[in-house]
Scaffold this active site. Structure first.
Site, PDB file in Angstrom:
ATOM      1  N   ASP A  10     -17.063  40.716  56.048  1.00 34.85           N
ATOM      2  CA  ASP A  10     -18.235  40.403  56.872  1.00 34.85           C
ATOM      3  C   ASP A  10     -17.966  39.056  57.524  1.00 34.85           C
ATOM      4  O   ASP A  10     -17.531  38.115  56.841  1.00 34.85           O
ATOM      5  CB  ASP A  10     -19.497  40.364  55.989  1.00 34.85           C
ATOM      6  CG  ASP A  10     -20.767  40.164  56.812  1.00 34.85           C
ATOM      7  OD1 ASP A  10     -20.788  39.238  57.669  1.00 34.85           O
ATOM      8  OD2 ASP A  10     -21.743  40.896  56.599  1.00 34.85           O
ATOM      9  N   SER A  12     -19.792  36.795  58.259  1.00 41.79           N
ATOM     10  CA  SER A  12     -20.625  35.727  57.741  1.00 41.79           C
ATOM     11  C   SER A  12     -20.241  35.329  56.320  1.00 41.79           C
ATOM     12  O   SER A  12     -20.870  34.469  55.708  1.00 41.79           O
ATOM     13  CB  SER A  12     -22.092  36.181  57.765  1.00 41.79           C
ATOM     14  OG  SER A  12     -22.962  35.097  57.543  1.00 41.79           O
ATOM     15  N   SER A  13     -19.201  35.932  55.794  1.00 43.70           N
ATOM     16  CA  SER A  13     -18.781  35.677  54.411  1.00 43.70           C
ATOM     17  C   SER A  13     -17.653  34.656  54.376  1.00 43.70           C
ATOM     18  O   SER A  13     -16.553  34.914  54.862  1.00 43.70           O
ATOM     19  CB  SER A  13     -18.312  37.000  53.789  1.00 43.70           C
ATOM     20  OG  SER A  13     -17.309  36.805  52.819  1.00 43.70           O
ATOM     21  N   PRO A  14     -17.906  33.483  53.804  1.00 52.42           N
ATOM     22  CA  PRO A  14     -16.850  32.459  53.796  1.00 52.42           C
ATOM     23  C   PRO A  14     -15.614  32.881  53.012  1.00 52.42           C
ATOM     24  O   PRO A  14     -14.494  32.519  53.375  1.00 52.42           O
ATOM     25  CB  PRO A  14     -17.523  31.235  53.163  1.00 52.42           C
ATOM     26  CG  PRO A  14     -18.794  31.722  52.550  1.00 52.42           C
ATOM     27  CD  PRO A  14     -19.170  32.997  53.229  1.00 52.42           C
ATOM     28  N   SER A  16     -14.511  35.869  52.907  1.00 51.06           N
ATOM     29  CA  SER A  16     -13.790  36.760  53.825  1.00 51.06           C
ATOM     30  C   SER A  16     -12.965  35.932  54.804  1.00 51.06           C
ATOM     31  O   SER A  16     -11.838  36.316  55.156  1.00 51.06           O
ATOM     32  CB  SER A  16     -14.773  37.639  54.602  1.00 51.06           C
ATOM     33  OG  SER A  16     -15.447  38.547  53.758  1.00 51.06           O
TER      34      SER A  16
END
Lengths: 200, 200
Positions: A10, A12-14, A16
């Site tokens: 995602d 918005s996932s750090p 990731s």
């Protein structure tokens, strides 16, 4: 030729973002390509009953300490973005729209989106921000803007998220290698070993 | 002499069991001792809003696949216990009761409790099961049984859990090294590097 690594993430996932910076070197070692599969943690969390780390009292604090530490370790530029988290459906649709035409370009674009958000503080939560990144990468922003609105691309993105949920992708980053699941950027070393040894 | 590693764990946490099998080698490499600090994930989850992995739709499935895989990788004997999860307050109190008299014995006992539950299918959720493990380890089970009921030991255990929560121990296993937090058995390699380099 071994199968590609499926990389679910995602924007918005750090964690990731960290994985997006590490996955190429890992894949190269095993002569594998990477299929970048943006997902949306919102629908995943609806099924898993999970919540964004940021919204969780103690785990949120840990994450705010841990992500910059991990980025320093790997030499990955990082600054907490604001707002955080954000909706990432426009960015995800853009990746799926680009993928069929030119997968390499789609990957470069995905990396640029991550960097824009987590290193350069640009808001990629709205279509305008996504298209600005595309323009910087030499991609036709007008065409991409139309593609993001295309019902077929919207449906494809939704189907991709639904399929990920069916495959039990329970968070992000998440990897499937020859159907073997690995969840979390911390599991990349284990995945590395798994590929080297062909499992155990 | 460097400070000990604080090792927070719940006897019902399979990832804590894995960590319990790996922590000695890691600590030895850095000439550190380990302070074993049993906690209870129930009160932690009350603050963090988390739930046992087992009770979470997709993450539970992942865990059921991942834990045996991790144990095979490290050569750690493992069989899913039944019932799972269990209350671990009696086992935690036993460790705190033993610790002051003989920390080495307390650690041997803690390892034996983990093994009894996760390798040998013994229920350590009740005081009887905990005392049976103690007897096998040559510990005075009658005295330990009394200690588990001692209001001072009960208070000490509660205070230990409360203190862990205050320190933002958000799950298990969790480690503090010179006040630096590391959460999850996957983070042991990072903790290893952190100690080797003195942080970054």
């Amino acid at each position: 030729m071994p199968e590609p690594i499926d990389f679910y993430f995602d924007f918005s996932s750090p964690y990731s973002y960290v994985a997006a910076n590490l996955i190429d070197a890992l894949a190269d070692r095993h002569i594998r390509s990477v299929t970048w599969r943006p997902i949306l943690l919102g629908p995943v969390f609806e099924v898993s009953g999970n919540r964004p780390l940021n919204a969780q009292p103690m785990k949120g604090d840990y994450m705010r300490h841990d992500v910059p530490r991990l980025c320093r370790r790997h030499g990955i530029p990082f600054a907490w973005p604001e707002p955080f988290p954000i909706a990432t459906v426009a960015a995800a649709r853009a990746v799926y729209a680009l993928w069929d035409q030119d997968a390499e370009q789609a990957i470069r674009f995905a990396k640029a989106v991550f960097r824009a958000y987590f290193a350069n503080g640009r808001n990629i939560g709205e279509t305008d921000g996504v298209l600005a990144v595309a323009a910087d990468e030499g991609i036709d922003a007008a065409a991409l803007g139309q593609a993001i609105q295309d019902p077929a691309i919207k449906a494809r993105t939704k189907a991709a998220v639904d399929h990920a949920i069916k495959l039990k992708v329970c968070g992000a980053p998440f990897f499937l290698v020859d159907e073997e699941p690995f969840w979390g950027v911390d599991r990349l070393p284990l995945m590395d070993e798994w590929m080297a040894r062909g499992g155990w």
